[in-house]
Design a protein around this motif. Sequence first.
Motif, PDB file in Angstrom:
ATOM      1  N   GLY A 251       0.781  -1.226   0.000  1.00 40.17           N
ATOM      2  CA  GLY A 251       0.000   0.000   0.000  1.00 40.17           C
ATOM      3  C   GLY A 251       0.811   1.272   0.000  1.00 40.17           C
ATOM      4  N   LEU A 252       2.144   1.166   0.054  1.00 38.77           N
ATOM      5  CA  LEU A 252       2.998   2.345   0.052  1.00 38.77           C
ATOM      6  C   LEU A 252       3.942   2.323  -1.147  1.00 38.77           C
ATOM      7  CD1 LEU A 252       4.115   2.704   3.801  1.00 38.77           C
ATOM      8  CD2 LEU A 252       2.293   3.937   2.618  1.00 38.77           C
ATOM      9  N   PHE A 253       4.160   3.497  -1.715  1.00 42.15           N
ATOM     10  CA  PHE A 253       5.167   3.644  -2.765  1.00 42.15           C
ATOM     11  C   PHE A 253       6.452   4.103  -2.090  1.00 42.15           C
ATOM     12  CE2 PHE A 253       6.945   6.679  -6.110  1.00 42.15           C
ATOM     13  CZ  PHE A 253       7.732   5.684  -6.686  1.00 42.15           C
ATOM     14  N   CYS A 254       7.451   3.225  -2.092  1.00 37.79           N
ATOM     15  CA  CYS A 254       8.701   3.511  -1.381  1.00 37.79           C
ATOM     16  C   CYS A 254       9.872   3.578  -2.355  1.00 37.79           C
ATOM     17  CB  CYS A 254       8.975   2.430  -0.331  1.00 37.79           C
ATOM     18  SG  CYS A 254       7.675   2.244   0.899  1.00 37.79           S
ATOM     19  N   LYS A 255      10.832   4.408  -2.015  1.00 36.19           N
ATOM     20  CA  LYS A 255      12.047   4.537  -2.814  1.00 36.19           C
ATOM     21  C   LYS A 255      13.257   4.416  -1.901  1.00 36.19           C
ATOM     22  CE  LYS A 255      12.571   5.884  -6.583  1.00 36.19           C
ATOM     23  NZ  LYS A 255      12.834   5.144  -7.866  1.00 36.19           N
ATOM     24  N   ALA A 256      14.254   3.660  -2.364  1.00 32.68           N
ATOM     25  CA  ALA A 256      15.521   3.577  -1.638  1.00 32.68           C
ATOM     26  C   ALA A 256      16.326   4.847  -1.890  1.00 32.68           C
ATOM     27  CB  ALA A 256      16.300   2.354  -2.066  1.00 32.68           C
ATOM     28  N   LEU A 257      16.979   5.330  -0.851  1.00 33.63           N
ATOM     29  CA  LEU A 257      17.778   6.556  -0.922  1.00 33.63           C
ATOM     30  C   LEU A 257      19.226   6.217  -0.605  1.00 33.63           C
ATOM     31  CD1 LEU A 257      17.916   9.735  -0.968  1.00 33.63           C
ATOM     32  CD2 LEU A 257      17.576   9.614   1.499  1.00 33.63           C
ATOM     33  N   ALA A 258      20.135   6.542  -1.514  1.00 37.72           N
ATOM     34  CA  ALA A 258      21.564   6.319  -1.271  1.00 37.72           C
ATOM     35  C   ALA A 258      22.286   7.652  -1.386  1.00 37.72           C
ATOM     36  CB  ALA A 258      22.110   5.281  -2.258  1.00 37.72           C
ATOM     37  N   GLY A 259      22.910   7.935  -2.531  1.00 40.13           N
ATOM     38  CA  GLY A 259      23.603   9.210  -2.688  1.00 40.13           C
ATOM     39  C   GLY A 259      22.681  10.382  -2.957  1.00 40.13           C
ATOM     40  N   SER A 260      21.501  10.108  -3.496  1.00 46.76           N
ATOM     41  CA  SER A 260      20.461  11.112  -3.766  1.00 46.76           C
ATOM     42  C   SER A 260      20.866  12.128  -4.825  1.00 46.76           C
ATOM     43  CB  SER A 260      20.064  11.849  -2.481  1.00 46.76           C
ATOM     44  OG  SER A 260      18.896  12.607  -2.680  1.00 46.76           O
ATOM     45  N   GLN A 261      21.848  11.798  -5.653  1.00 47.55           N
ATOM     46  CA  GLN A 261      22.272  12.745  -6.684  1.00 47.55           C
ATOM     47  C   GLN A 261      21.309  12.779  -7.872  1.00 47.55           C
ATOM     48  OE1 GLN A 261      25.120  14.867  -5.958  1.00 47.55           O
ATOM     49  NE2 GLN A 261      24.209  13.935  -4.150  1.00 47.55           N
ATOM     50  N   SER A 262      20.543  11.718  -8.048  1.00 49.47           N
ATOM     51  CA  SER A 262      19.508  11.701  -9.081  1.00 49.47           C
ATOM     52  C   SER A 262      18.120  11.822  -8.472  1.00 49.47           C
ATOM     53  CB  SER A 262      19.593  10.407  -9.906  1.00 49.47           C
ATOM     54  OG  SER A 262      20.811  10.317 -10.600  1.00 49.47           O
ATOM     55  N   LEU A 263      17.898  11.098  -7.373  1.00 56.96           N
ATOM     56  CA  LEU A 263      16.579  11.115  -6.742  1.00 56.96           C
ATOM     57  C   LEU A 263      16.264  12.481  -6.131  1.00 56.96           C
ATOM     58  CD1 LEU A 263      14.016   9.646  -5.886  1.00 56.96           C
ATOM     59  CD2 LEU A 263      15.249   8.806  -3.871  1.00 56.96           C
ATOM     60  N   GLY A 264      17.249  13.145  -5.556  1.00 58.03           N
ATOM     61  CA  GLY A 264      17.012  14.436  -4.912  1.00 58.03           C
ATOM     62  C   GLY A 264      16.360  15.455  -5.836  1.00 58.03           C
TER      63      GLY A 264
END
Length: 279
Positions: A25-38
């Motif tokens: 029921g949740l949309f989750c994302k893994a966070l590592a360096g966050s250079q693209s996700l941020g």
Amino acid sequence: MKPVAFDYARPASIDAAIDLLGEEGLFCKALAGSQSLGPMLNLRLAQPDRLVDITSVPELTEVRASGDHIEIGACITHADIEDGRVPDPSNGLLPHVAGTIAYRAVRNRGTVGGSLAHADPAADWISILPLLGTDILIAGRNGARTVPAGDLMVSSFTTVLRPDELIRAIRMPKLSQDARWGVFKFAQKAGEYAHAIGGVLHDPERKRFRAVIGAIETAPIVLDDASEVFRGPFGPDLPGRMDRGAVLRLLDEQGVTDDYLRQLAPVALERAAKQACAA
């Protein structure tokens, strides 16, 4: 613009991270360096319910050497590889590629696993690691599995990873001392994403002659036997033997119709071949 509201979790183990990522029921994302996700969060191109920060998981920064292979944890940074803090099984190929990724500030935080999972077709590792015959080690609720690096990416920003899975490590074979490689990417300025990537690898001791064509707006084209586009085995006349028509047919099979890419890709591969012959 700022991100939408999200929950934040910082697990201390892979199992805990997997449980958080796979919660129904949740949309989750893994966070590592966050250079693209941020940036994607700030632009609201990604709107997760939860970010799972995996940077505190010790196993993801481990490096293991065994026999003819080396395993590099998913949270190893580009700078770790560039600066030689990680053993190099590639005769200099990995540090070379790492040192050309974006800018130093990005390389200090960006991770190998994060780049692969993000699956931007213009990124470096998604094209170069298949050239080395790398395997991607994946952990998930249904157990561990291994995927060849060339099969990880399905299309732009899409991989075979399931919602409850994360990349644990990459495992690559060690090259012999006589191995030669060439990598060339078109970028209009330093630090910019590639407009085309070409790579050639020849390791006579292990009988490998591979090539890759990447940054083509979809999954890279990986050739386990590069002789099909170079009209024969590796040799000093390799660049002159490249079959441009064969390269264009491969691009056709991948659905690449952009004229700009179709001009750049063969040239990138030819220049990679020149570099490999000059090594």
